[in-house]
Design a protein around this motif. Structure first.
Motif, PDB file in Angstrom:
ATOM      1  N   GLN A   1      46.592  14.317  22.165  1.00  0.00           N
ATOM      2  CA  GLN A   1      47.990  14.739  22.112  1.00  0.00           C
ATOM      3  C   GLN A   1      48.917  13.546  22.328  1.00  0.00           C
ATOM      4  N   ASP A   2      50.129  13.665  21.765  1.00  0.00           N
ATOM      5  CA  ASP A   2      51.051  12.536  21.780  1.00  0.00           C
ATOM      6  C   ASP A   2      51.805  12.374  23.088  1.00  0.00           C
ATOM      7  N   THR A   3      51.810  13.380  23.950  1.00  0.00           N
ATOM      8  CA  THR A   3      52.679  13.337  25.134  1.00  0.00           C
ATOM      9  C   THR A   3      51.900  13.261  26.437  1.00  0.00           C
ATOM     10  N   LEU A   4      50.694  12.714  26.401  1.00  0.00           N
ATOM     11  CA  LEU A   4      49.875  12.644  27.616  1.00  0.00           C
ATOM     12  C   LEU A   4      50.396  11.564  28.558  1.00  0.00           C
ATOM     13  N   LEU A   5      50.257  11.854  29.855  1.00  0.00           N
ATOM     14  CA  LEU A   5      50.652  10.883  30.875  1.00  0.00           C
ATOM     15  C   LEU A   5      49.452  10.561  31.754  1.00  0.00           C
ATOM     16  N   GLU A   6      49.261   9.279  31.992  1.00  0.00           N
ATOM     17  CA  GLU A   6      48.184   8.861  32.866  1.00  0.00           C
ATOM     18  C   GLU A   6      48.460   9.313  34.294  1.00  0.00           C
ATOM     19  N   GLY A   7      47.440   9.837  34.956  1.00  0.00           N
ATOM     20  CA  GLY A   7      47.595  10.332  36.308  1.00  0.00           C
ATOM     21  C   GLY A   7      48.013  11.778  36.363  1.00  0.00           C
ATOM     22  N   ARG A   8      48.637  12.271  35.310  1.00  0.00           N
ATOM     23  CA  ARG A   8      48.995  13.685  35.246  1.00  0.00           C
ATOM     24  C   ARG A   8      48.041  14.450  34.350  1.00  0.00           C
ATOM     25  N   ASP A   9      47.740  13.873  33.179  1.00  0.00           N
ATOM     26  CA  ASP A   9      46.873  14.548  32.214  1.00  0.00           C
ATOM     27  C   ASP A   9      45.478  13.932  32.143  1.00  0.00           C
ATOM     28  N   TYR A  10      45.387  12.655  32.401  1.00  0.00           N
ATOM     29  CA  TYR A  10      44.096  11.995  32.251  1.00  0.00           C
ATOM     30  C   TYR A  10      43.995  10.819  33.194  1.00  0.00           C
ATOM     31  N   VAL A  11      42.759  10.335  33.378  1.00  0.00           N
ATOM     32  CA  VAL A  11      42.499   9.080  34.074  1.00  0.00           C
ATOM     33  C   VAL A  11      41.620   8.225  33.162  1.00  0.00           C
ATOM     34  N   LEU A  12      41.584   6.930  33.449  1.00  0.00           N
ATOM     35  CA  LEU A  12      40.795   5.994  32.654  1.00  0.00           C
ATOM     36  C   LEU A  12      39.614   5.500  33.475  1.00  0.00           C
ATOM     37  N   LEU A  13      38.414   5.567  32.894  1.00  0.00           N
ATOM     38  CA  LEU A  13      37.197   5.157  33.583  1.00  0.00           C
ATOM     39  C   LEU A  13      36.556   3.990  32.840  1.00  0.00           C
ATOM     40  N   PRO A  14      36.068   2.980  33.577  1.00  0.00           N
ATOM     41  CA  PRO A  14      35.295   1.917  32.915  1.00  0.00           C
ATOM     42  C   PRO A  14      34.058   2.515  32.232  1.00  0.00           C
ATOM     43  N   GLN A  15      33.560   1.808  31.250  1.00  0.00           N
ATOM     44  CA  GLN A  15      32.451   2.338  30.455  1.00  0.00           C
ATOM     45  C   GLN A  15      31.237   2.665  31.327  1.00  0.00           C
ATOM     46  N   GLN A  16      30.917   1.807  32.313  1.00  0.00           N
ATOM     47  CA  GLN A  16      29.745   2.053  33.146  1.00  0.00           C
ATOM     48  C   GLN A  16      29.905   3.337  33.965  1.00  0.00           C
ATOM     49  N   VAL A  17      31.115   3.584  34.474  1.00  0.00           N
ATOM     50  CA  VAL A  17      31.352   4.812  35.242  1.00  0.00           C
ATOM     51  C   VAL A  17      31.245   6.029  34.321  1.00  0.00           C
ATOM     52  N   TRP A  18      31.859   5.916  33.139  1.00  0.00           N
ATOM     53  CA  TRP A  18      31.774   7.033  32.188  1.00  0.00           C
ATOM     54  C   TRP A  18      30.331   7.336  31.819  1.00  0.00           C
ATOM     55  N   ASN A  19      29.580   6.288  31.537  1.00  0.00           N
ATOM     56  CA  ASN A  19      28.191   6.510  31.122  1.00  0.00           C
ATOM     57  C   ASN A  19      27.411   7.255  32.198  1.00  0.00           C
ATOM     58  N   GLN A  20      27.601   6.874  33.455  1.00  0.00           N
ATOM     59  CA  GLN A  20      26.867   7.526  34.530  1.00  0.00           C
ATOM     60  C   GLN A  20      27.287   8.991  34.692  1.00  0.00           C
TER      61      GLN A  20
END
Length: 828
Positions: free
Chosen positions: A93-112
């Motif tokens: 979606q075009d109106t997402l906000l970090e911390g409200r709608d999503y967080v960002l994870l490094p690839q190693q954390v995501w993989n686990q």
């Protein structure tokens, strides 16, 4: 988008999962670099996992039975990022906000996490460098979305590509999408459906080429006989009406395009902000803080497209309008508000507003200015709407930018006022209540009738204090304000010289030069003199103007403007006791014989000379001629010459001390003379007679007859009832002049005397604080705007003092650059 995958359930405990993820995050932090991949994960799922792995740190659930059945402590289901995906299930979606709608994870954390829980879809994003020095890292959550338009075929396609990709990569992908040979294709920067540049530098990044979000790229297919175009070659690309219509439909979608850019900007706002920064605010557990700190130090932020860099065309003397608009458009609170859906707050029925038309016109203009692009916007529709509701701004004449800004703020407030029906609220008087309580009551009454984004951001509150000059009734109100109009003064200060006299014989006269505000009042001068001459708490200064050796006027009103005092005037100030009511001033006027000739005959007469002396006298007790003699001798004692003293004389001894200290710094408290002390601190009638030289004193009674005070010392005198002053003449013979240092009474300096050099320009800086101080200075109301005193039941020219009680988020300050007089106005 990646498909949802299956998981291999973790056999670890929640606390073990937390520790392992923390260790992985630390390792990822040490190796973070450009080109790494981060993954979006929904904030909802991440918060559930945070609660799950920290359940052992929670308080005993037995004490909080309502938490026992909470689903927060259950193991989360598979990762579900579906709420981040748009309806077409192709892009986020075009109106997402970090911390409200999503967080960002490094690839190693995501993989686990993905290994343990599975789910999806997978949303990878690449780390790129940003900033002028390309040293800051950011996650490009919203890569460029470009519209590829093919001519002459007329096809089109939408692609996502990173701003850090090269023109060569864009060329390759365009050929791949339309199945074209690279030798047959050239691409154009087709922003705004105009051919800006042939994109031939294949190693140049799209960011450096200034390619913007949602813009068009023209893919031109060369005819076989033309072959490959040489570098820098330009042509007029012909395309039929269908392509022009198609390009317009792609590019001109104002609402959708603006919202998509808004979403990208929101995601990129605030460098070095990661998903766990938001979590740190909501989690109080030590373990969560540690996890948040781990991710917070990675220093990677999201990146969207830049906006808000578009200019406004000058339509002809419209710089006043453009400057005001740009100020409002780039106020962060307004930029966010008008780029979201504000239509639901428009007050369509407000008779004080413009039926929402001004808000809609301004909102549309703001969105255009925040849309990506380089072409200036011509604000003709907005100016047309403005001229409709404010005819004074019609045409193309010059106007005041502040007047326009004030109209815009007021008009937008009424158009966006959330109060549909304004209640009638009668303000209550303070009645001695605390200022905090009264101010909150006034503000609540204001909000009950006025509630809009303009009030939220730009409105503050004054504390206004009015004092009646007759009965001293004090009225305090708290009024809202939209902006501050501060006076801009050409010169902020002036120096003034005033001679200060003591009435109790404690010191010699002394001249003081002080610096006061040029637009100040007498109270400023009195305060400066009081500080310079060390006036005691039991004393005050009485300021007078001297002309022809007489007191011309008393400057007792503290609100008299200093501008009414000229540089060649002569001022004197007298230290008098802070006495009770029913007191009068004794004026001692000095006279000496003047010999002249008239018709060949030698004549003589008594003429005023020197500077008058002054002292206060109480009318409550009986005053004798001897009391007046004692008062005069006390005032003159510091000037008595030492060689003329009888050392057995108490007053003479006191005078010798004063005369031996020509600096004039003798303090009254240093004197132990009981007679002088009594004359200073006790009633005049109780003071002991002072033995000294006889002075020829003449008291002027109510019938203007002179009474000789040198005879009949015990006789009581009648004080004039109609006047506030008692006039006494001191006639100085040559013999008396020889016994006193009368030069202290002569040569009263001017307020300001120019030297041989020209007057210097202002050296002190003109600061905003100085302007604010002048604005908040107490001053009397103008006669046309007098205040009705509820105690006097009449209109009075009260003094008014403003104070800033409540400040808004954004303070609008108007500097008044013009000085107005009765006949002219001039720019400062």
């Amino acid at each position: 988008m990646a498909e949802v995958s299956m998981c291999r359930r973790s056999s670890l405990s929640p606390d073990e999962e937390r520790i392992l993820i923390k260790d992985i995050a630390l390792a990822a932090e040490a190796k973070s670099k450009e080109g790494d991949t981060f993954f979006l994960i929904t904030q909802r799922w991440w918060q559930h996992w945070i609660d799950y792995v920290n359940q052992e740190q929670q308080p005993d659930v037995s004490e909080h039975c309502d938490l026992a059945d909470s689903s927060s402590f259950k193991r989360p289901a598979g990762i579900d990022n579906s709420d981040l995906i748009s309806d077409d299930a192709i892009e986020i979606q075009d109106t997402l906000l970090e911390g409200r709608d999503y967080v960002l994870l490094p690839q190693q954390v995501w993989n686990q996490l993905h290994t343990w829980y599975g789910g999806g879809p997978t949303l990878p994003r690449r780390v790129i460098t940003s900033g002028p020095s390309h040293t800051e890292m950011a996650v490009e959550v919203y890569p460029l979305r470009l519209q590829l338009l093919v001519v002459p075929k007329g096809g089109r396609s939408t692609i996502r590509i990173s701003k850090k990709e090269t023109i060569g990569e864009l060329h390759r992908r365009a050929c791949e999408i339309f199945d074209l040979s690279p030798e047959q294709v050239c691409i154009w920067d087709f922003y705004g459906r105009k051919q800006h540049a042939l994109m031939t530098d294949i190693d140049k990044t799209l960011d450096d080429a200034n390619i913007q979000m949602d813009q068009d790229i023209l893919v031109e297919i060369l005819s076989p006989d033309n072959g490959t175009r040489p570098s820098g070659y330009t042509s007029s690309v012909r395309y039929d009406g269908s392509l022009e219509k198609e390009a317009a439909s792609v590019l001109v979608e104002p609402s959708k395009s603006s919202l998509s850019i808004a979403g990208g900007l929101s995601a990129s706002k605030g460098a070095s902000r990661s998903y766990n920064t938001e979590l740190a605010q909501s989690q109080s557990l030590t373990s969560v803080r540690e996890l948040d700190t781990t991710y917070g130090t990675i220093g990677v932020s999201t990146r969207g497209s830049s906006g808000g860099l578009t200019g406004l065309q000058n339509l002809g003397n419209t710089c006043f309008m453009n400057s005001a608009i740009q100020c409002l458009v780039h106020t962060p609170e307004f930029a966010r508000y008008f780029r979201e859906d504000y239509h639901q707050e428009i007050n369509w029925e407000n008779t004080l507003g413009m039926r929402g038309e001004l808000a809609l016109a301004f909102g549309e203009l703001l969105r255009k200015l925040w849309a990506p692009g380089r072409t200036p916007v011509a604000p003709r529709p907005f100016k047309t709407k403005l001229a409709r509701f404010a005819p004074q701004f019609s045409g193309y004449n010059q106007h005041d930018s502040q007047e326009l800004l004030a109209f815009l703020l007021d008009g937008l407030h009424e158009d966006l006022n959330r109060v549909k029906q304004k209640p009638y609220i009668k303000s209550k008087d303070a009645d001695g209540r605390p200022d905090e309580e009264v101010a909150d009551e006034y503000w609540a009454n204001h909000i009950a009738r006025n509630d809009s984004i303009i009030v939220d951001v730009c409105q503050g509150q004054y504390k206004s204090t009015l004092v009646c000059p007759i009965c001293n009734k004090v009225s305090v109100t708290f009024d809202p304000f939209m902006y501050l109009s501060l006076p801009l003064q050409s010169t902020t200060t002036r120096t003034m010289t005033v001679t200060v006299f003591t009435c109790n014989g404690s010191a010699l006269p002394s001249a003081y030069t002080v610096t006061v505000p040029k637009q100040g009042r007498c109270r400023d001068l009195i305060q400066a003199l009081s500080n310079a001459s060390s006036v005691k708490h039991s004393e005050r200064l009485l300021l007078v103007e001297i002309q022809n050796h007489m007191i011309q006027r008393f400057l007792e009103d503290p609100l008299i403007l200093l501008s009414t005092i000229k540089d060649d005037d002569h001022l004197a100030a007298y230290k008098v006791q802070k006495s009770a009511k029913n007191t009068k001033y004794l004026q001692l006027i000095h006279r000496r014989k003047d010999q002249g000739t008239s018709d060949g005959q030698i004549t003589s007469g008594w003429l005023p000379y020197g500077t008058p002396l002054l002292s206060s006298i109480s009318c409550d007790d009986e005053i004798t001629r001897g009391n007046i003699q004692n008062m005069v001798h006390t005032m003159l004692s510091p000037m008595l010459r030492t060689e003329s003293l009888d050392h057995t004389d108490i007053s003479g001894a006191r005078s010798a001390i004063a005369a031996s200290n020509p600096s004039g710094n003798l303090r009254g408290e240093a004197c132990t003379d009981s007679a002088i002390s009594n004359s200073m601190n006790n009633d005049i009638t109780s003071s002991k007679p002072v033995k000294s030289l006889k002075l020829s004193l003449q008291l002027v009674d109510e019938s203007n007859a002179c009474i000789d005070l040198s005879v009949g010392e015990e006789k009581a005198i009648t004080l004039p009832s109609a006047s506030t002053s008692i006039l006494v003449y001191a006639d100085w013979s040559q013999k008396l002049l020889d016994k006193y240092h009368t030069h202290y009474l002569e040569n009263l300096p001017e307020v300001f005397k120019y030297g041989p050099v020209t007057k210097k320009a202002r050296t002190e800086p003109l600061s905003l604080y100085t302007c604010l101080e002048a604005f908040l200075r107490e001053e009397p109301l103008v006669p046309e705007d007098m205040w009705y005193c509820p105690q006097c039941k009449e209109r009075r020219q009260a003094s008014k003092k403003l104070d800033l009680w409540r400040l808004p988020e954004v303070l609008v300050i108007h500097l008044k650059r013009f000085s107005y007089s009765s006949f002219t106005n001039s720019m400062l």
